[in-house]
Design a protein around this motif. Structure first.
Motif, short mmCIF file in Angstrom:
data_model
loop_
_atom_site.label_atom_id
_atom_site.label_comp_id
_atom_site.label_asym_id
_atom_site.label_seq_id
_atom_site.Cartn_x
_atom_site.Cartn_y
_atom_site.Cartn_z
N MET A 1 0.83 -1.20 0.00
CA MET A 1 0.00 0.00 0.00
C MET A 1 0.86 1.25 0.00
SD MET A 1 -2.69 1.46 2.84
CE MET A 1 -4.09 0.89 1.93
N CYS A 2 0.52 2.23 -0.82
CA CYS A 2 1.18 3.54 -0.81
C CYS A 2 0.66 4.35 0.37
CB CYS A 2 0.89 4.27 -2.13
SG CYS A 2 1.47 5.97 -2.18
N THR A 29 5.99 1.76 7.10
CA THR A 29 4.54 1.93 6.92
C THR A 29 3.88 0.79 6.15
OG1 THR A 29 5.09 3.48 5.10
CG2 THR A 29 4.42 4.43 7.22
N PRO A 30 4.49 0.20 5.13
CA PRO A 30 3.81 -0.93 4.47
C PRO A 30 3.53 -2.08 5.44
CG PRO A 30 5.57 -0.11 3.07
CD PRO A 30 5.73 0.57 4.40
N LYS A 31 4.44 -2.34 6.36
CA LYS A 31 4.22 -3.40 7.35
C LYS A 31 3.05 -3.06 8.26
CE LYS A 31 9.18 -4.47 7.48
NZ LYS A 31 10.39 -4.51 8.35
N LEU A 32 3.01 -1.79 8.68
CA LEU A 32 1.94 -1.36 9.58
C LEU A 32 0.59 -1.35 8.86
CD1 LEU A 32 1.02 -0.19 12.32
CD2 LEU A 32 1.60 2.08 11.43
N LYS A 34 -0.38 -2.90 6.21
CA LYS A 34 -0.84 -4.23 5.77
C LYS A 34 -1.74 -4.83 6.85
CE LYS A 34 0.79 -8.69 4.04
NZ LYS A 34 1.99 -9.51 3.71
N ILE A 35 -1.45 -4.48 8.10
CA ILE A 35 -2.23 -4.99 9.22
C ILE A 35 -3.38 -4.05 9.57
CG2 ILE A 35 -2.12 -5.65 11.67
CD1 ILE A 35 0.89 -6.18 11.19
N ALA A 36 -3.10 -2.74 9.53
CA ALA A 36 -4.12 -1.76 9.95
C ALA A 36 -3.98 -0.50 9.11
CB ALA A 36 -3.96 -1.44 11.43
N ASP A 37 -4.87 -0.34 8.13
CA ASP A 37 -4.83 0.84 7.27
C ASP A 37 -6.04 1.75 7.48
OD1 ASP A 37 -6.72 -0.79 6.18
OD2 ASP A 37 -5.93 -0.72 4.13
N THR A 38 -6.80 1.48 8.53
CA THR A 38 -7.92 2.33 8.92
C THR A 38 -7.90 2.50 10.43
OG1 THR A 38 -9.49 0.52 9.31
CG2 THR A 38 -9.32 1.37 7.04
N PRO A 39 -8.51 3.56 10.94
CA PRO A 39 -8.53 3.74 12.40
C PRO A 39 -9.25 2.60 13.11
CG PRO A 39 -9.93 5.37 11.30
CD PRO A 39 -9.12 4.70 10.23
N GLU A 40 -10.25 2.02 12.46
CA GLU A 40 -10.99 0.91 13.07
C GLU A 40 -10.09 -0.30 13.27
OE1 GLU A 40 -13.84 3.64 11.15
OE2 GLU A 40 -12.01 2.64 10.45
N LYS A 41 -9.25 -0.58 12.29
CA LYS A 41 -8.32 -1.71 12.40
C LYS A 41 -7.20 -1.40 13.40
CE LYS A 41 -9.00 -3.30 7.63
NZ LYS A 41 -8.34 -3.47 6.30
N ILE A 53 6.19 -2.68 15.85
CA ILE A 53 6.28 -2.51 14.40
C ILE A 53 7.02 -1.23 14.04
CG2 ILE A 53 4.95 -2.13 12.28
CD1 ILE A 53 2.74 -3.84 13.48
N ILE A 54 6.72 -0.15 14.76
CA ILE A 54 7.26 1.16 14.37
C ILE A 54 8.57 1.49 15.08
CG2 ILE A 54 4.93 2.01 13.95
CD1 ILE A 54 5.19 3.68 16.52
N ARG A 55 9.11 0.57 15.85
CA ARG A 55 10.31 0.83 16.64
C ARG A 55 11.46 1.45 15.83
NH1 ARG A 55 10.91 -0.89 21.52
NH2 ARG A 55 9.38 -2.57 21.20
#
Length: 284
Positions: A1-2, A29-32, A34-41, A53-55
């Motif tokens: 995802m871009c 960001t692609p790793k993050l 891929k798992i959650a690309d919306t606030p709900e996720k 993930i973001i460490r």
């Protein structure tokens, strides 16, 4: 995802970019997403999971809490959508900043600053300057001594562990009274050596808050050996006049942003002749 696929993913990427390179953000960001690309996720993840993930982006303890809190606010206050006009977005970000005040203890400040040291090691940066605006961001919730002790510990540890030098610039909030600026300069004097405070800056909203009322604070800072810098000429509305205002009333060693100078040929010529450096960033 871009990261530009949605306003939400772009906003998260911008938040991750604080004290981090675009290259690293684009790797993480692609790793993050891929798992959650919306606030709900995103709010279905734990803060510790987001942090893992973001460490590599640095400041992960603070950023992970911020991402979670931001996502929750988007759902609760804006029906899951990032505000699509500047007025709403500005108000939204202001409210968000009030809800993610996660730096409360000496250890919080130590971890945040030490994370900068780890990033310096990764990027082979030998010297770094970090700015803080105590009056606007920290004063209402954390005693200065708590913040300074945490930063001093981190600075010492960074030198011992990585042989890197971290310095700080204490910014005056230009929207406050002249007396508050003077008080800030006085308050940091006992910590300048241990914390590595080498400069006094001038920050926050430009338009409507000129530099002239704070000349005594600038003078006091100069007398105590601090170099002077100012955020100015960043907003279009401030224009070149905002830069001239700083030059006239502060006599800065450096100008942060200053990109509106390009609209005034005489100002550009003056900056070139005096060799006052401008520091630009992607947000300028």
């Amino acid at each position: 995802m871009c990261i530009r696929d949605s306003p939400y993913t772009l906003l998260i990427a911008v938040l991750l970019s604080a004290q981090c390179t675009d290259e690293r953000v684009n790797k993480i960001t692609p790793k993050l997403f891929k798992i959650a690309d919306t606030p709900e996720k995103m709010i279905k993840l734990s803060i510790s999971y987001i942090e893992d993930i973001i460490r590599p982006c640095g400041l992960s303890p603070m950023k992970s809490k911020g991402i979670f809190g931001l996502s929750k606010m988007i759902i609760e206050k804006h029906k899951g959508k990032v505000p699509n006009n500047f007025k709403d977005l500005e108000e939204f970000l202001g409210k968000w900043l009030q809800t993610v005040e996660v730096m409360l203890t000496e250890e919080d400040y130590f971890e945040a600053a030490y994370d900068l040291g780890k990033d310096m090691e990764r990027q082979n940066i030998l010297r770094r300057e970090a700015m803080f605006t105590y009056q606007a961001v920290h004063e209402h919730r954390v005693p200065l001594e708590v913040m300074m002790t945490g930063l001093a510990r981190a600075r010492k540890a960074i030198k011992e562990d990585f042989n890197r030098d971290l310095y700080f610039i204490a910014d005056i909030d230009r929207t406050r009274s002249p007396e508050s600026g003077i008080n800030l300069v006085k308050s940091i004097l006992p910590y300048s050596k241990s914390v590595g405070i080498i400069g006094v800056g001038f920050d926050c909203q430009e338009v409507g808050y000129p530099a002239a009322p704070h000349k005594e604070a600038f003078k006091l800072a100069r007398e105590n050996g601090f170099f002077l810098s100012a955020h100015c000429g960043e907003e279009y509305a401030s224009g070149p006049a905002g830069v001239w205002d700083i030059i006239t009333n502060m006599d800065p060693d450096r100008i942060d942003h200053g990109n509106q100078s390009i609209r005034d040929e005489k100002l550009v010529q003056y900056l070139a002749e005096t060799q006052i450096p401008l520091t630009l960033c992607p947000m300028s």
